[in-house]
Design a protein around this motif. Structure first.
Motif, PDB file in Angstrom:
ATOM      1  N   LEU A   1      22.338  23.376  -5.015  1.00 36.17           N
ATOM      2  CA  LEU A   1      22.898  22.396  -5.952  1.00 36.17           C
ATOM      3  C   LEU A   1      24.282  22.827  -6.424  1.00 36.17           C
ATOM      4  N   LEU A   2      24.434  24.105  -6.709  1.00 35.10           N
ATOM      5  CA  LEU A   2      25.732  24.627  -7.120  1.00 35.10           C
ATOM      6  C   LEU A   2      26.768  24.401  -6.021  1.00 35.10           C
ATOM      7  N   ALA A   3      26.385  24.637  -4.779  1.00 40.01           N
ATOM      8  CA  ALA A   3      27.304  24.423  -3.652  1.00 40.01           C
ATOM      9  C   ALA A   3      27.742  22.952  -3.594  1.00 40.01           C
ATOM     10  N   GLN A   4      26.825  22.023  -3.834  1.00 41.53           N
ATOM     11  CA  GLN A   4      27.178  20.596  -3.846  1.00 41.53           C
ATOM     12  C   GLN A   4      28.096  20.287  -5.024  1.00 41.53           C
ATOM     13  N   PHE A   5      27.782  20.853  -6.181  1.00 36.72           N
ATOM     14  CA  PHE A   5      28.588  20.634  -7.387  1.00 36.72           C
ATOM     15  C   PHE A   5      30.036  21.068  -7.150  1.00 36.72           C
ATOM     16  N   LYS A   6      30.221  22.175  -6.461  1.00 40.51           N
ATOM     17  CA  LYS A   6      31.564  22.707  -6.193  1.00 40.51           C
ATOM     18  C   LYS A   6      32.423  21.750  -5.362  1.00 40.51           C
ATOM     19  N   THR A   7      31.796  20.825  -4.641  1.00 40.04           N
ATOM     20  CA  THR A   7      32.554  19.890  -3.792  1.00 40.04           C
ATOM     21  C   THR A   7      33.036  18.655  -4.538  1.00 40.04           C
TER      22      THR A   7
ATOM     23  N   LYS B   1      38.761  15.887 -17.485  1.00 33.09           N
ATOM     24  CA  LYS B   1      39.155  16.708 -18.638  1.00 33.09           C
ATOM     25  C   LYS B   1      37.953  17.213 -19.415  1.00 33.09           C
ATOM     26  N   SER B   2      36.793  16.554 -19.231  1.00 33.87           N
ATOM     27  CA  SER B   2      35.577  16.980 -19.928  1.00 33.87           C
ATOM     28  C   SER B   2      34.339  16.631 -19.103  1.00 33.87           C
ATOM     29  N   VAL B   3      33.354  17.526 -19.158  1.00 37.85           N
ATOM     30  CA  VAL B   3      32.083  17.310 -18.456  1.00 37.85           C
ATOM     31  C   VAL B   3      30.957  17.547 -19.446  1.00 37.85           C
ATOM     32  N   HIS B   4      30.059  16.585 -19.531  1.00 35.34           N
ATOM     33  CA  HIS B   4      28.869  16.703 -20.374  1.00 35.34           C
ATOM     34  C   HIS B   4      27.728  17.216 -19.496  1.00 35.34           C
TER      35      HIS B   4
ATOM     36  N   ASP C   1      28.956  27.967 -15.630  1.00 40.92           N
ATOM     37  CA  ASP C   1      29.669  29.236 -15.400  1.00 40.92           C
ATOM     38  C   ASP C   1      30.767  29.070 -14.350  1.00 40.92           C
ATOM     39  N   TRP C   2      30.446  28.379 -13.249  1.00 41.63           N
ATOM     40  CA  TRP C   2      31.432  28.174 -12.188  1.00 41.63           C
ATOM     41  C   TRP C   2      32.604  27.331 -12.695  1.00 41.63           C
ATOM     42  N   LEU C   3      32.290  26.267 -13.431  1.00 41.63           N
ATOM     43  CA  LEU C   3      33.344  25.390 -13.942  1.00 41.63           C
ATOM     44  C   LEU C   3      34.253  26.142 -14.924  1.00 41.63           C
TER      45      LEU C   3
ATOM     46  N   GLU D   1      40.351  24.770 -18.158  1.00 43.88           N
ATOM     47  CA  GLU D   1      40.954  23.731 -18.993  1.00 43.88           C
ATOM     48  C   GLU D   1      39.998  22.562 -19.252  1.00 43.88           C
ATOM     49  N   ILE D   2      38.928  22.456 -18.486  1.00 44.18           N
ATOM     50  CA  ILE D   2      37.965  21.363 -18.662  1.00 44.18           C
ATOM     51  C   ILE D   2      37.037  21.691 -19.829  1.00 44.18           C
ATOM     52  N   HIS D   3      36.906  20.733 -20.735  1.00 45.25           N
ATOM     53  CA  HIS D   3      36.001  20.898 -21.878  1.00 45.25           C
ATOM     54  C   HIS D   3      34.553  20.700 -21.417  1.00 45.25           C
ATOM     55  N   ILE D   4      33.689  21.582 -21.851  1.00 42.32           N
ATOM     56  CA  ILE D   4      32.267  21.460 -21.542  1.00 42.32           C
ATOM     57  C   ILE D   4      31.559  21.020 -22.814  1.00 42.32           C
ATOM     58  N   VAL D   5      30.766  19.968 -22.657  1.00 37.07           N
ATOM     59  CA  VAL D   5      30.104  19.334 -23.787  1.00 37.07           C
ATOM     60  C   VAL D   5      28.596  19.339 -23.532  1.00 37.07           C
ATOM     61  N   VAL D   6      27.820  19.589 -24.592  1.00 38.41           N
ATOM     62  CA  VAL D   6      26.359  19.523 -24.513  1.00 38.41           C
ATOM     63  C   VAL D   6      25.860  18.716 -25.705  1.00 38.41           C
ATOM     64  N   SER D   7      24.626  18.289 -25.640  1.00 33.48           N
ATOM     65  CA  SER D   7      24.125  17.404 -26.687  1.00 33.48           C
ATOM     66  C   SER D   7      23.006  18.036 -27.511  1.00 33.48           C
ATOM     67  N   ARG D   8      22.821  17.423 -28.660  1.00 29.82           N
ATOM     68  CA  ARG D   8      21.678  17.728 -29.516  1.00 29.82           C
ATOM     69  C   ARG D   8      20.946  16.400 -29.705  1.00 29.82           C
ATOM     70  N   SER D   9      19.643  16.431 -29.560  1.00 30.55           N
ATOM     71  CA  SER D   9      18.844  15.203 -29.605  1.00 30.55           C
ATOM     72  C   SER D   9      18.281  14.939 -30.992  1.00 30.55           C
ATOM     73  N   ASN D  10      18.257  13.661 -31.347  1.00 31.85           N
ATOM     74  CA  ASN D  10      17.607  13.213 -32.567  1.00 31.85           C
ATOM     75  C   ASN D  10      16.343  12.486 -32.121  1.00 31.85           C
ATOM     76  N   PHE D  11      15.188  13.099 -32.328  1.00 31.94           N
ATOM     77  CA  PHE D  11      13.938  12.540 -31.821  1.00 31.94           C
ATOM     78  C   PHE D  11      13.391  11.414 -32.689  1.00 31.94           C
TER      79      PHE D  11
END
Length: 187
Positions: free
Chosen positions: A30-36, A43-46, A64-66, A72-82
């Motif tokens: 999957l990482l190898a595919q992501f790299k392509t 500018k940002s990846v969630h 880690d690879w990104l 320079e790409i912003h990495i974004v993650v979420s917090r869930s409201n259940f």
């Protein structure tokens, strides 16, 4: 054709049956595919963060690879409201993560990511040949993705297993791509 409930049970069972070695190899593929993927205009990846006990794909490898190759790409993650099945979005920091009661790692910061998100990695259990996905059934990502212009990229340990999902809902959001260990599907 199968319905989402049947697919959920089947695929979760298959994921949990993977050996540690099989799981490791699939994540490296999957990482190898992501790299392509083309990150030239991104500018940002969630990212979704994996629920380890459900054998979700290890997105930390991609993060880690990104970070190493596109700092320079912003990495974004979420917090869930259940309570209302919504998500808030925050800048990523490994040191800021804590597991919630559903065994999902989430950011603890109150700082919200305000800019546009260019690409969203979407968790799923399965997907069909039209780009519709089966998640866990709470609609968190469909609500989040609704109206976004972002590239929607599913991440799957398995190839297409179903020609069509029989109970696609009008609010279900279609993927633009899906990464699998063997290829990238595009719609």
């Amino acid at each position: 054709m199968a319905n989402k409930s049947t697919i959920r049970k089947q695929v979760l069972k298959e994921r949990l049956a993977l050996s540690d070695d099989e799981f490791l190899v699939m994540n490296q593929l999957l990482l190898a595919q992501f790299k392509t993927l083309d990150f030239s205009q991104i500018k940002s990846v969630h990212f979704f963060l994996p629920i380890v006990r459900k054998r979700e794909p290890d997105t930390f490898l991609m993060i880690d690879w990104l970070q190493e190759n596109y700092p320079e790409i912003h990495i974004v993650v979420s917090r869930s409201n259940f309570e209302d099945h919504s998500m808030s979005h925050h800048p990523f920091s490994k040191e800021d993560l804590k597991e919630n009661s559903y065994h999902i790692l989430e950011p603890q910061t109150t700082t919200v990511f305000e800019d546009e998100i260019d690409m969203v990695l979407v968790p799923l259990l399965a997907f069909d040949q039209k780009g519709y996905r089966v998640g866990y059934g709470k609609g968190f990502y469909d609500r989040f993705l609704s109206g976004l212009e972002s590239k929607k990229v599913g991440v799957s340990l398995f190839e297409v297993q179903h020609e069509d999902i029989s109970d696609v809902h009008e609010d279900d959001i279609r993927l633009d791509f899906c990464l699998t260990p063997k290829q990238i599907y595009k719609w």
